[in-house]
Design an enzyme around this catalytic site. Sequence first.
Site, mmCIF file in Angstrom:
data_model
loop_
_atom_site.group_PDB
_atom_site.id
_atom_site.type_symbol
_atom_site.label_atom_id
_atom_site.label_comp_id
_atom_site.label_asym_id
_atom_site.label_seq_id
_atom_site.Cartn_x
_atom_site.Cartn_y
_atom_site.Cartn_z
ATOM 1 N N LYS A 37 55.611 53.543 -35.468
ATOM 2 C CA LYS A 37 56.787 53.919 -34.667
ATOM 3 C C LYS A 37 57.918 53.127 -35.315
ATOM 4 O O LYS A 37 58.181 51.971 -34.943
ATOM 5 C CB LYS A 37 56.561 53.512 -33.190
ATOM 6 C CG LYS A 37 57.769 53.654 -32.291
ATOM 7 C CD LYS A 37 57.876 54.987 -31.615
ATOM 8 C CE LYS A 37 59.174 55.095 -30.815
ATOM 9 N NZ LYS A 37 59.393 56.398 -30.217
ATOM 10 N N ASP A 53 55.476 52.393 -26.328
ATOM 11 C CA ASP A 53 55.007 53.459 -27.221
ATOM 12 C C ASP A 53 54.063 52.881 -28.279
ATOM 13 O O ASP A 53 53.014 53.456 -28.581
ATOM 14 C CB ASP A 53 56.193 54.136 -27.946
ATOM 15 C CG ASP A 53 56.924 55.111 -27.054
ATOM 16 O OD1 ASP A 53 56.645 55.138 -25.848
ATOM 17 O OD2 ASP A 53 57.790 55.846 -27.572
ATOM 18 N N GLY A 115 58.514 59.698 -34.211
ATOM 19 C CA GLY A 115 59.958 59.563 -34.398
ATOM 20 C C GLY A 115 60.603 58.857 -33.214
ATOM 21 O O GLY A 115 59.952 58.164 -32.431
ATOM 22 N N GLY A 117 63.650 59.842 -30.248
ATOM 23 C CA GLY A 117 64.534 60.906 -29.757
ATOM 24 C C GLY A 117 64.152 62.236 -30.381
ATOM 25 O O GLY A 117 62.980 62.629 -30.381
ATOM 26 N N PRO A 203 48.328 71.126 -21.052
ATOM 27 C CA PRO A 203 48.732 71.352 -19.663
ATOM 28 C C PRO A 203 49.325 70.103 -19.020
ATOM 29 O O PRO A 203 49.092 68.987 -19.492
ATOM 30 C CB PRO A 203 47.414 71.725 -18.968
ATOM 31 C CG PRO A 203 46.353 71.098 -19.792
ATOM 32 C CD PRO A 203 46.871 71.056 -21.203
HETATM 33 N N1 LIG Z 1 51.074 66.898 -20.392
HETATM 34 C C1 LIG Z 1 51.595 65.946 -19.632
HETATM 35 N N2 LIG Z 1 51.362 65.941 -18.285
HETATM 36 C C2 LIG Z 1 51.908 64.990 -17.502
HETATM 37 N N3 LIG Z 1 52.666 63.976 -17.941
HETATM 38 C C3 LIG Z 1 52.934 63.923 -19.257
HETATM 39 C C4 LIG Z 1 52.416 64.899 -20.173
HETATM 40 N N4 LIG Z 1 52.850 64.586 -21.407
HETATM 41 C C5 LIG Z 1 53.593 63.468 -21.279
HETATM 42 N N5 LIG Z 1 53.641 63.056 -20.003
HETATM 43 C C6 LIG Z 1 54.340 61.883 -19.459
HETATM 44 O O1 LIG Z 1 55.734 62.076 -19.683
HETATM 45 C C7 LIG Z 1 56.355 60.842 -20.033
HETATM 46 C C8 LIG Z 1 57.052 61.023 -21.383
HETATM 47 O O2 LIG Z 1 56.053 61.264 -22.361
HETATM 48 P P1 LIG Z 1 56.072 60.494 -23.749
HETATM 49 O O3 LIG Z 1 56.286 59.038 -23.547
HETATM 50 O O4 LIG Z 1 54.848 60.904 -24.497
HETATM 51 O O5 LIG Z 1 57.379 61.157 -24.376
HETATM 52 P P2 LIG Z 1 58.194 60.719 -25.691
HETATM 53 O O6 LIG Z 1 58.750 61.958 -26.276
HETATM 54 O O7 LIG Z 1 57.318 59.896 -26.547
HETATM 55 O O8 LIG Z 1 59.342 59.829 -25.077
HETATM 56 P P3 LIG Z 1 60.329 58.831 -25.883
HETATM 57 O O9 LIG Z 1 61.463 59.683 -26.352
HETATM 58 O O10 LIG Z 1 60.737 57.843 -24.835
HETATM 59 O O11 LIG Z 1 59.554 58.202 -27.008
HETATM 60 C C9 LIG Z 1 55.261 59.779 -20.033
HETATM 61 O O12 LIG Z 1 55.264 59.131 -18.784
HETATM 62 C C10 LIG Z 1 53.984 60.581 -20.205
HETATM 63 O O13 LIG Z 1 52.853 59.940 -19.657
HETATM 64 MG MG LIG Z 2 57.645 57.960 -27.270
#
Ligand SMILES: Nc1ncnc2c1ncn2[C@@H]1O[C@H](COP(=O)(O)OP(=O)(O)OP(=O)(O)O)[C@@H](O)[C@H]1O
Ligand SMILES: [Mg+2]
Length: 226
Positions: A37, A53, A115, A117, A203
């Site tokens: 990351k 992360d 990545g 954002g 899902p």
């Molecule tokens: N399929 C899903 N069902 C329910 N919750 C989910 C699902 N996918 C992701 N989440 C939840 O949504 C939130 C955001 O997901 P995640 O952290 O993976 O996004 P991200 O794109 O990595 O965010 P960031 O931009 O902050 O790095 C987290 O709390 C994660 O547990």
């Molecule tokens: Mg993330």
Amino acid sequence: MKSFFITGTDTGIGKTTIAAALAFAMKASGMDVGVMKPFATGDQKKTGYKSEDVAILANAAQITDPEDLINPYFFPIPASPYAAASRLGLDIDMRLVLSRFEKLQALHDVIIVEGVGGILTPISRNYCVADLIKDMALDTIIVASSRIGTINHTLLTLNAAKKYGLGIRGLIINESGSEGYDVSELKNDLENLSGVPVLCSVPYMKKTHIEKIAEILKSSALFVMS
Ligand SMILES: Nc1ncnc2c1ncn2[C@@H]1O[C@H](COP(=O)(O)OP(=O)(O)OP(=O)(O)O)[C@@H](O)[C@H]1O
Ligand SMILES: [Mg+2]
């Protein structure tokens, strides 16, 4: 299978969740997988790593690489790296990031990079996530939601990716709740409109389950055709 850069159509779209599940699935398939990351921003968490992360990715891949290799830059401000570094009066050295990536590549067979954002998120004044993907020479997987508006966000992201000449392995639809598009219709529409394959859909889960998502990825075109 190859290394991949996981980006998304927005922040909070599921990049970490999908990247962690992919690293877990690769590891379970016998691959030596590393995670990275390069830039993390936001509140510092008590997870053993500055960034939550990074903790999720490292735990999923069962990695013990030093934190500064996995995550060269952490800014405790919820903003793009460019905005966070400017506010803190810090400079970002891209040579350092790319040399840490090279070190990780020497340590592991494949690397999953998350990545920050979206694809045009600025890292410095004239350097964004798409430039980073290009410099790392990785194919990218784009995580999209099933919310209304996702077609616009996904096509915008794909247009930018094409402009930068990025290799796109495919899209993953991460369901963000019960509201939004019917996922099989969305998959058809996105494939018809963009010509880019939807590798699988994940899902909505009340509690995200990396192992379950890893199983979905293992039976997707990503694993089956690689
Ligand atoms: N399929 C899903 N069902 C329910 N919750 C989910 C699902 N996918 C992701 N989440 C939840 O949504 C939130 C955001 O997901 P995640 O952290 O993976 O996004 P991200 O794109 O990595 O965010 P960031 O931009 O902050 O790095 C987290 O709390 C994660 O547990
Ligand atoms: Mg993330």
